[in-house]
Design a protein around this motif. Structure first.
Motif, mmCIF file in Angstrom:
data_model
loop_
_atom_site.group_PDB
_atom_site.id
_atom_site.type_symbol
_atom_site.label_atom_id
_atom_site.label_comp_id
_atom_site.label_asym_id
_atom_site.label_seq_id
_atom_site.Cartn_x
_atom_site.Cartn_y
_atom_site.Cartn_z
ATOM 1 N N THR A 1 43.606 39.758 30.832
ATOM 2 C CA THR A 1 44.152 38.857 31.867
ATOM 3 C C THR A 1 43.516 39.122 33.227
ATOM 4 O OG1 THR A 1 45.996 40.334 32.341
ATOM 5 C CG2 THR A 1 46.406 38.590 30.724
ATOM 6 N N LYS B 1 35.910 35.938 27.083
ATOM 7 C CA LYS B 1 35.566 35.468 28.431
ATOM 8 C C LYS B 1 34.804 36.521 29.236
ATOM 9 C CE LYS B 1 37.398 33.168 32.482
ATOM 10 N NZ LYS B 1 38.513 32.575 33.188
ATOM 11 N N ALA C 1 34.548 42.074 34.483
ATOM 12 C CA ALA C 1 34.223 41.257 35.678
ATOM 13 C C ALA C 1 34.121 42.091 36.941
ATOM 14 C CB ALA C 1 35.245 40.140 35.846
ATOM 15 N N ALA D 1 34.512 46.159 39.145
ATOM 16 C CA ALA D 1 35.542 47.134 39.503
ATOM 17 C C ALA D 1 36.749 46.339 39.970
ATOM 18 C CB ALA D 1 35.029 48.040 40.610
ATOM 19 N N ILE E 1 39.012 44.881 42.199
ATOM 20 C CA ILE E 1 38.991 44.636 43.654
ATOM 21 C C ILE E 1 40.368 44.925 44.260
ATOM 22 C CG2 ILE E 1 38.668 42.838 45.415
ATOM 23 C CD1 ILE E 1 36.696 41.491 43.366
ATOM 24 N N LYS E 2 41.430 44.611 43.487
ATOM 25 C CA LYS E 2 42.787 44.806 44.025
ATOM 26 C C LYS E 2 43.072 46.293 44.236
ATOM 27 C CE LYS E 2 43.855 40.639 41.587
ATOM 28 N NZ LYS E 2 43.984 40.107 40.229
ATOM 29 N N LEU F 1 35.402 57.525 45.435
ATOM 30 C CA LEU F 1 35.574 56.708 44.228
ATOM 31 C C LEU F 1 34.222 56.412 43.579
ATOM 32 C CD1 LEU F 1 37.770 55.020 42.613
ATOM 33 C CD2 LEU F 1 36.874 53.058 43.857
ATOM 34 N N GLY G 1 30.694 46.109 38.923
ATOM 35 C CA GLY G 1 30.847 47.339 38.144
ATOM 36 C C GLY G 1 30.719 47.096 36.646
ATOM 37 N N GLY H 1 28.199 49.931 43.825
ATOM 38 C CA GLY H 1 28.503 51.334 44.124
ATOM 39 C C GLY H 1 28.480 52.242 42.918
ATOM 40 N N TYR H 2 28.169 51.664 41.754
ATOM 41 C CA TYR H 2 28.100 52.480 40.533
ATOM 42 C C TYR H 2 26.669 52.465 39.970
ATOM 43 C CZ TYR H 2 33.243 52.940 40.239
ATOM 44 O OH TYR H 2 34.565 53.248 40.466
ATOM 45 N N PHE I 1 27.736 52.328 50.385
ATOM 46 C CA PHE I 1 28.873 51.596 49.811
ATOM 47 C C PHE I 1 30.134 51.895 50.628
ATOM 48 C CE2 PHE I 1 32.554 51.732 46.908
ATOM 49 C CZ PHE I 1 32.539 50.444 46.411
ATOM 50 N N LYS J 1 41.330 33.186 46.661
ATOM 51 C CA LYS J 1 40.577 32.199 45.871
ATOM 52 C C LYS J 1 39.921 31.146 46.770
ATOM 53 C CE LYS J 1 43.514 32.981 41.767
ATOM 54 N NZ LYS J 1 42.729 33.763 40.850
HETATM 55 N N1 CO8 Z 1 38.966 42.762 40.135
HETATM 56 C C1 CO8 Z 1 40.265 42.453 40.061
HETATM 57 N N2 CO8 Z 1 40.713 41.332 39.468
HETATM 58 C C2 CO8 Z 1 39.802 40.483 38.953
HETATM 59 C C3 CO8 Z 1 38.417 40.746 38.998
HETATM 60 C C4 CO8 Z 1 38.000 41.959 39.618
HETATM 61 N N3 CO8 Z 1 36.717 42.307 39.694
HETATM 62 N N4 CO8 Z 1 37.775 39.720 38.414
HETATM 63 C C5 CO8 Z 1 38.715 38.858 38.012
HETATM 64 N N5 CO8 Z 1 39.937 39.312 38.320
HETATM 65 C C6 CO8 Z 1 41.233 38.695 38.053
HETATM 66 C C7 CO8 Z 1 41.499 37.527 39.022
HETATM 67 O O1 CO8 Z 1 42.003 37.996 40.265
HETATM 68 C C8 CO8 Z 1 42.523 36.747 38.236
HETATM 69 O O2 CO8 Z 1 43.760 37.423 38.351
HETATM 70 P P1 CO8 Z 1 45.105 36.567 38.660
HETATM 71 O O3 CO8 Z 1 45.267 35.683 37.449
HETATM 72 O O4 CO8 Z 1 46.134 37.646 38.758
HETATM 73 O O5 CO8 Z 1 44.847 35.774 39.921
HETATM 74 C C9 CO8 Z 1 42.075 36.928 36.782
HETATM 75 O O6 CO8 Z 1 41.239 38.090 36.773
HETATM 76 C C10 CO8 Z 1 41.266 35.755 36.267
HETATM 77 O O7 CO8 Z 1 40.196 35.538 37.171
HETATM 78 P P2 CO8 Z 1 39.883 34.114 37.839
HETATM 79 O O8 CO8 Z 1 41.136 33.318 37.988
HETATM 80 O O9 CO8 Z 1 39.083 34.373 39.080
HETATM 81 O O10 CO8 Z 1 38.979 33.467 36.702
HETATM 82 P P3 CO8 Z 1 37.869 32.350 36.872
HETATM 83 O O11 CO8 Z 1 37.503 31.914 35.499
HETATM 84 O O12 CO8 Z 1 38.294 31.325 37.860
HETATM 85 O O13 CO8 Z 1 36.602 33.118 37.531
HETATM 86 C C11 CO8 Z 1 35.059 34.957 37.781
HETATM 87 C C12 CO8 Z 1 35.930 34.116 36.813
HETATM 88 C C13 CO8 Z 1 33.922 34.070 38.314
HETATM 89 C C14 CO8 Z 1 34.485 36.108 36.984
HETATM 90 C C15 CO8 Z 1 35.924 35.448 38.958
HETATM 91 O O14 CO8 Z 1 37.082 36.098 38.419
HETATM 92 C C16 CO8 Z 1 35.247 36.455 39.858
HETATM 93 O O15 CO8 Z 1 34.421 36.063 40.672
HETATM 94 N N6 CO8 Z 1 35.616 37.739 39.736
HETATM 95 C C17 CO8 Z 1 35.132 38.786 40.619
HETATM 96 C C18 CO8 Z 1 33.718 39.157 40.282
HETATM 97 C C19 CO8 Z 1 33.242 40.206 41.241
HETATM 98 O O16 CO8 Z 1 33.081 39.971 42.427
HETATM 99 N N7 CO8 Z 1 32.986 41.391 40.717
HETATM 100 C C20 CO8 Z 1 32.516 42.504 41.498
HETATM 101 C C21 CO8 Z 1 33.657 43.311 41.976
HETATM 102 S S1 CO8 Z 1 33.183 44.555 43.117
HETATM 103 C C22 CO8 Z 1 32.551 45.746 42.161
HETATM 104 O O17 CO8 Z 1 32.490 45.648 40.962
HETATM 105 C C23 CO8 Z 1 32.070 46.935 42.893
HETATM 106 C C24 CO8 Z 1 31.460 47.937 41.959
HETATM 107 C C25 CO8 Z 1 31.201 49.210 42.657
HETATM 108 C C26 CO8 Z 1 32.466 49.978 42.818
HETATM 109 C C27 CO8 Z 1 32.201 51.352 43.239
HETATM 110 C C28 CO8 Z 1 33.448 52.161 43.506
HETATM 111 C C29 CO8 Z 1 34.656 51.409 43.923
#
Ligand code: CO8
Length: 254
Positions: free
Chosen positions: A21, A58, A62, A64, A66-67, A80, A110, A141-142, A229, A248
């Motif tokens: 989810t 799916k 997706a 790390a 973010i929340k 981290l 991540g 950052g990873y 980072f 969003k």
């Molecule tokens: N973190 C937390 N929650 C997420 C993440 C994430 N990376 N990706 C998706 N979700 C959650 C959404 O918030 C949503 O939750 P809710 O239903 O509670 O609102 C649920 O998953 C479904 O996601 P969407 O509604 O956004 O689904 P869509 O089909 O509309 O979109 C996407 C799919 C395009 C994949 C979209 O979810 C997205 O853009 N996700 C974020 C992608 C992203 O930016 N990833 C990089 C994150 S930063 C990172 O990874 C840093 C790594 C280095 C860390 C180093 C140490 C901390």
């Protein structure tokens, strides 16, 4: 948070990240569970290889979560990043047995960095891959800034990271980011086929090969990445990037 099973015929451990989810986003618990499971596998001689995938069709992962890190200070963010590398990402890169990622959907941030840590990447035809961190006001950052250029070359890695764009599986295969692309239904079977090929090799030789190949890439870049980072957590644009994701909407960067 993770599912675990073994395929005895292929002597393979199959680990699935199980937070569909939240698109299998990596939180602290998932990282710890994965790390602990890899420690067990390292000491199980009957297991010769590992497959990592995500639950559902799916997302692989997706990113790390973010929340989880949205309110971090610079110090906590650096910590981290560094601890994640030690606990999981470097552990996979330097694992003594081959690790394959079965990329069954989004592999972002991540999540792509997790796949980059594995030794072989197989994608389903519906997979989408990218390092979108700059669109959140961050950088990978990873180890993404280190491993992506090693795998696809500096030229293409610069473009992927600086534009934050996602690419599809076919493009990922064309540029050498993934080894093979198969239909979703055949993804596990393809990975298991490769695991079977390891049976014709010596486990000690595979461990030495992984160590030797990796030794070519050891440098200080990982520390620079963690520091850079963390520093970005002080910026207004990071706060804007993360708030925009949570609300969003598109970010409005200065
Ligand atoms: N973190 C937390 N929650 C997420 C993440 C994430 N990376 N990706 C998706 N979700 C959650 C959404 O918030 C949503 O939750 P809710 O239903 O509670 O609102 C649920 O998953 C479904 O996601 P969407 O509604 O956004 O689904 P869509 O089909 O509309 O979109 C996407 C799919 C395009 C994949 C979209 O979810 C997205 O853009 N996700 C974020 C992608 C992203 O930016 N990833 C990089 C994150 S930063 C990172 O990874 C840093 C790594 C280095 C860390 C180093 C140490 C901390």
């Amino acid at each position: 948070m993770i599912n675990y099973k073994e395929n005895q015929e292929c002597k393979t451990a199959i680990i699935e990240i199980n937070r569909p989810t939240q698109l299998n986003a990596l939180n602290n618990k998932v990282i710890t569970d994965l790390s602990d499971k890899l420690n067990d596998i390292e000491h199980t001689p009957s297991i010769r290889s590992v497959i990592i995938s995500g639950v559902g069709d799916k997302a692989f992962v997706a990113g790390a979560d973010i929340k989880e890190f949205q309110d971090f200070t610079t110090e906590r963010a650096i910590e981290l990043s560094k601890s994640g590398k030690i606990k999981l990402f470097n552990k996979i890169s330097h694992f003594s047995k081959p690790v394959i990622s079965a990329i069954n959907g989004y592999a972002l941030g991540g999540g792509l960095e997790l796949a980059l840590s594995t030794h072989i990447r197989i994608a389903s035809s519906s997979a989408k891959l990218g390092l979108p961190e700059c669109s959140l006001g961050l950088i990978p950052g990873y180890s993404g800034t280190q491993k992506l250029p090693q795998i696809i070359g500096v030229n293409l890695a610069m473009e992927m990271i600086l534009t934050a764009k996602m690419i599809n599986a076919e493009e990922a295969h064309r540029i050498g980011l993934v080894n093979h692309v198969v239909e979703q239904d055949n993804l596990l079977e393809k990975c298991l086929k490769i695991c079977k090929l390891f049976h014709g090799t010596s486990p000690e030789a595979l461990s030495s090969a992984i160590k030797s190949i990796n030794s070519c890439y050891l440098n200080e870049g990982d520390d620079v990445e963690s520091r850079e980072f963390g520093a970005l957590f002080e910026t207004d644009n990071f706060k804007e990037g993360v708030n925009a994701f949570l609300q969003k909407r598109k970010p409005n960067f200065n």
